[in-house]
Each structure stands twice: as structure tokens, then as C-alpha cells.
Scaffold this active site. Structure first.
Site, PDB file in Angstrom:
ATOM      1  N   HIS A   1       4.050   3.745  -3.547  1.00 35.66           N
ATOM      2  CA  HIS A   1       3.715   3.118  -2.267  1.00 35.66           C
ATOM      3  C   HIS A   1       3.921   4.079  -1.092  1.00 35.66           C
ATOM      4  O   HIS A   1       4.568   5.130  -1.218  1.00 35.66           O
ATOM      5  CB  HIS A   1       4.582   1.882  -2.052  1.00 35.66           C
ATOM      6  CG  HIS A   1       6.055   2.209  -2.002  1.00 35.66           C
ATOM      7  ND1 HIS A   1       6.667   2.739  -0.892  1.00 35.66           N
ATOM      8  CD2 HIS A   1       7.024   2.096  -2.948  1.00 35.66           C
ATOM      9  CE1 HIS A   1       7.940   2.947  -1.131  1.00 35.66           C
ATOM     10  NE2 HIS A   1       8.190   2.562  -2.378  1.00 35.66           N
TER      11      HIS A   1
ATOM     12  N   GLU B   1      10.197  -2.396  -8.522  1.00 38.45           N
ATOM     13  CA  GLU B   1      11.177  -1.330  -8.554  1.00 38.45           C
ATOM     14  C   GLU B   1      12.456  -1.754  -9.277  1.00 38.45           C
ATOM     15  O   GLU B   1      12.734  -2.959  -9.422  1.00 38.45           O
ATOM     16  CB  GLU B   1      11.510  -0.881  -7.129  1.00 38.45           C
ATOM     17  CG  GLU B   1      12.514   0.268  -7.011  1.00 38.45           C
ATOM     18  CD  GLU B   1      12.076   1.567  -7.691  1.00 38.45           C
ATOM     19  OE1 GLU B   1      11.859   1.548  -8.923  1.00 38.45           O
ATOM     20  OE2 GLU B   1      11.980   2.591  -6.992  1.00 38.45           O
TER      21      GLU B   1
END
Length: 211
Positions: free
Chosen positions: A8, A82
Site C-alpha cells: 500500500h 497485515e
């Protein structure tokens, strides 16, 4: 079938070198610009769609890529989220090394679990989007541990992945096992080039870095 694991865009915590984990920190202005710049670089890749982790920074990155590339914005996959870092989330990375040198962080998701779900989500994406070229926006630690699990290397020997870096994986293996996956590129570098450094680090040989 090709899946590109994309880290990201930048957040304020990235800029401040704080551990994010699953804390849902949004993209900052730089992160949004990184996504637009990356889309231009990805434009020639013939990508079909973008999927992502459900965290906001990954989802917004995916949306920008889809808009800029004019391709489908697909769904989210929990397996792309994550690693949970428990008490370390929000703490400066340098301080984490001092406070938990053995990585015994309270509330942290086990490293092995991250690698297993990272590999499993590749199959889940392939099953939902067979034969397509997919951009999968995820997170640095998740991507690194997934790639390391596929290649059989220590994830700590993998290089740090920059925001919007792209690492491609493809189905199959040298043995012809189509149920497996192999690493094609890491952060835009061909794995055949990177593996020399990975093997050197595994053997304890100092690696010369280019200036």
C-alpha cells in the site's frame, strides 16, 4: 495466472517509522500520489483487476490503482491483512527492537501463521479469479513472509519493500507442481537476481550493496 503483491501507499505512521500492524491508519497525500505514479508504471502490464486487504490504506490504494488503470476493483481478502503486532502497534520501530529483542511482543500474531495465510490467500484469489492477472494490495510484512515461505528463505533476509513496490508470484514450480506458487519478482527485481543475495545472507556471507 499472475498475482502481483503490491504494498500500500505511505501513511503518516510509515513516515514516522511507527509499527502499524492492523491499526487502520489512512493514506497520506504522499501515499495517494505514490499510487497514481505506480499506476502509470503498471499500465503496460495487462492487469485485469485489483483486490486488497480490508484495511483502509490498502483499500484506498487499490481504488486509486483501479481508477487510474481503468480496471475492475474486486473484493477484499482477509488473508491479505497485515500481521497483528499487539502491544507494538504505534510504537517506533527502533524502540520495538529495544523493548522486545526476542520478538516476544504481547498480542502479536505468530510469524508462522502469517506465512501460512499469505500462501493460502494466493490460492483463494486464483480460485475466485482463474486465469486473470491480479493486483493484490497488501502490507509489507505479510508480503515478505509470504514470499519467503514460497522460496524457502528466511524472511529477515528479504529486502525491505517500498510503498507501492510490486512482487509477482505465479502458479506452478520447477518440479511441475501446479498447486504450488513460485516467486517471479521481488519489489520489481527478478527473483533469479535476488536469490544470490538471499543465499549469501543465509550462508552468513557479507553482501556488497551497490552505491
Amino acid at each position: 495466472m499472475v498475482i502481483a503483491l503490491i504494498r500500500h501507499g505511505q501513511t503518516d505512521w510509515n513516515r514516522e517509522l511507527r509499527m502499524q500492524g492492523r491499526t487502520d491508519i489512512p493514506l497520506n497525500r504522499t501515499g495517494r500520489e505514490q499510487a497514481r505514479t505506480a499506476a502509470a508504471a503498471l499500465a503496460a502490464g495487462g492487469w485485469d483487476l485489483v483486490v486488497s486487504s480490508p484495511l483502509g490504506r490498502a483499500r484506498e490504494t487499490a481504488g486509486i490503482l483501479a481508477d487510474e488503470l481503468g480496471i475492475e476493483l474486486g473484493g477484499t481478502f482477509e488473508g491479505l491483512i497485515e500481521q497483528e503486532f499487539g502491544d507494538a502497534e504505534g510504537v517506533p520501530v527502533a524502540e520495538i527492537r529495544e523493548r522486545w529483542p526476542a520478538r516476544d511482543i504481547p498480542g502479536m500474531e505468530p510469524d508462522a501463521d502469517v506465512a501460512r495465510r499469505g500462501v493460502a490467500v494466493l490460492t483463494a484469489i486464483a480460485e475466485q479469479h482463474p486465469g486473470r492477472r491480479v493486483l493484490a494490495v497488501a502490507h509489507g510484512t505479510l508480503i515478505r513472509r509470504t514470499l519467503a515461505a514460497l522460496s524457502g528463505h528466511d524472511p529477515e533476509h528479504y529486502p525491505r519493500l517500498d510503498n507501492l513496490s510490486s512482487s509477482e508470484v505465479r502458479p506452478g514450480s520447477a518440479s511441475g507442481d501446479e498447486a504450488a506458487w513460485f516467486v517471479h519478482t521481488v519489489g520489481g527485481v527478478a527473483f533469479d537476481e535476488l536469490v544470490i543475495d538471499l543465499d549469501a545472507r543465509a550462508a552468513g556471507t557479507p553482501v556488497e550493496l551497490a552505491g
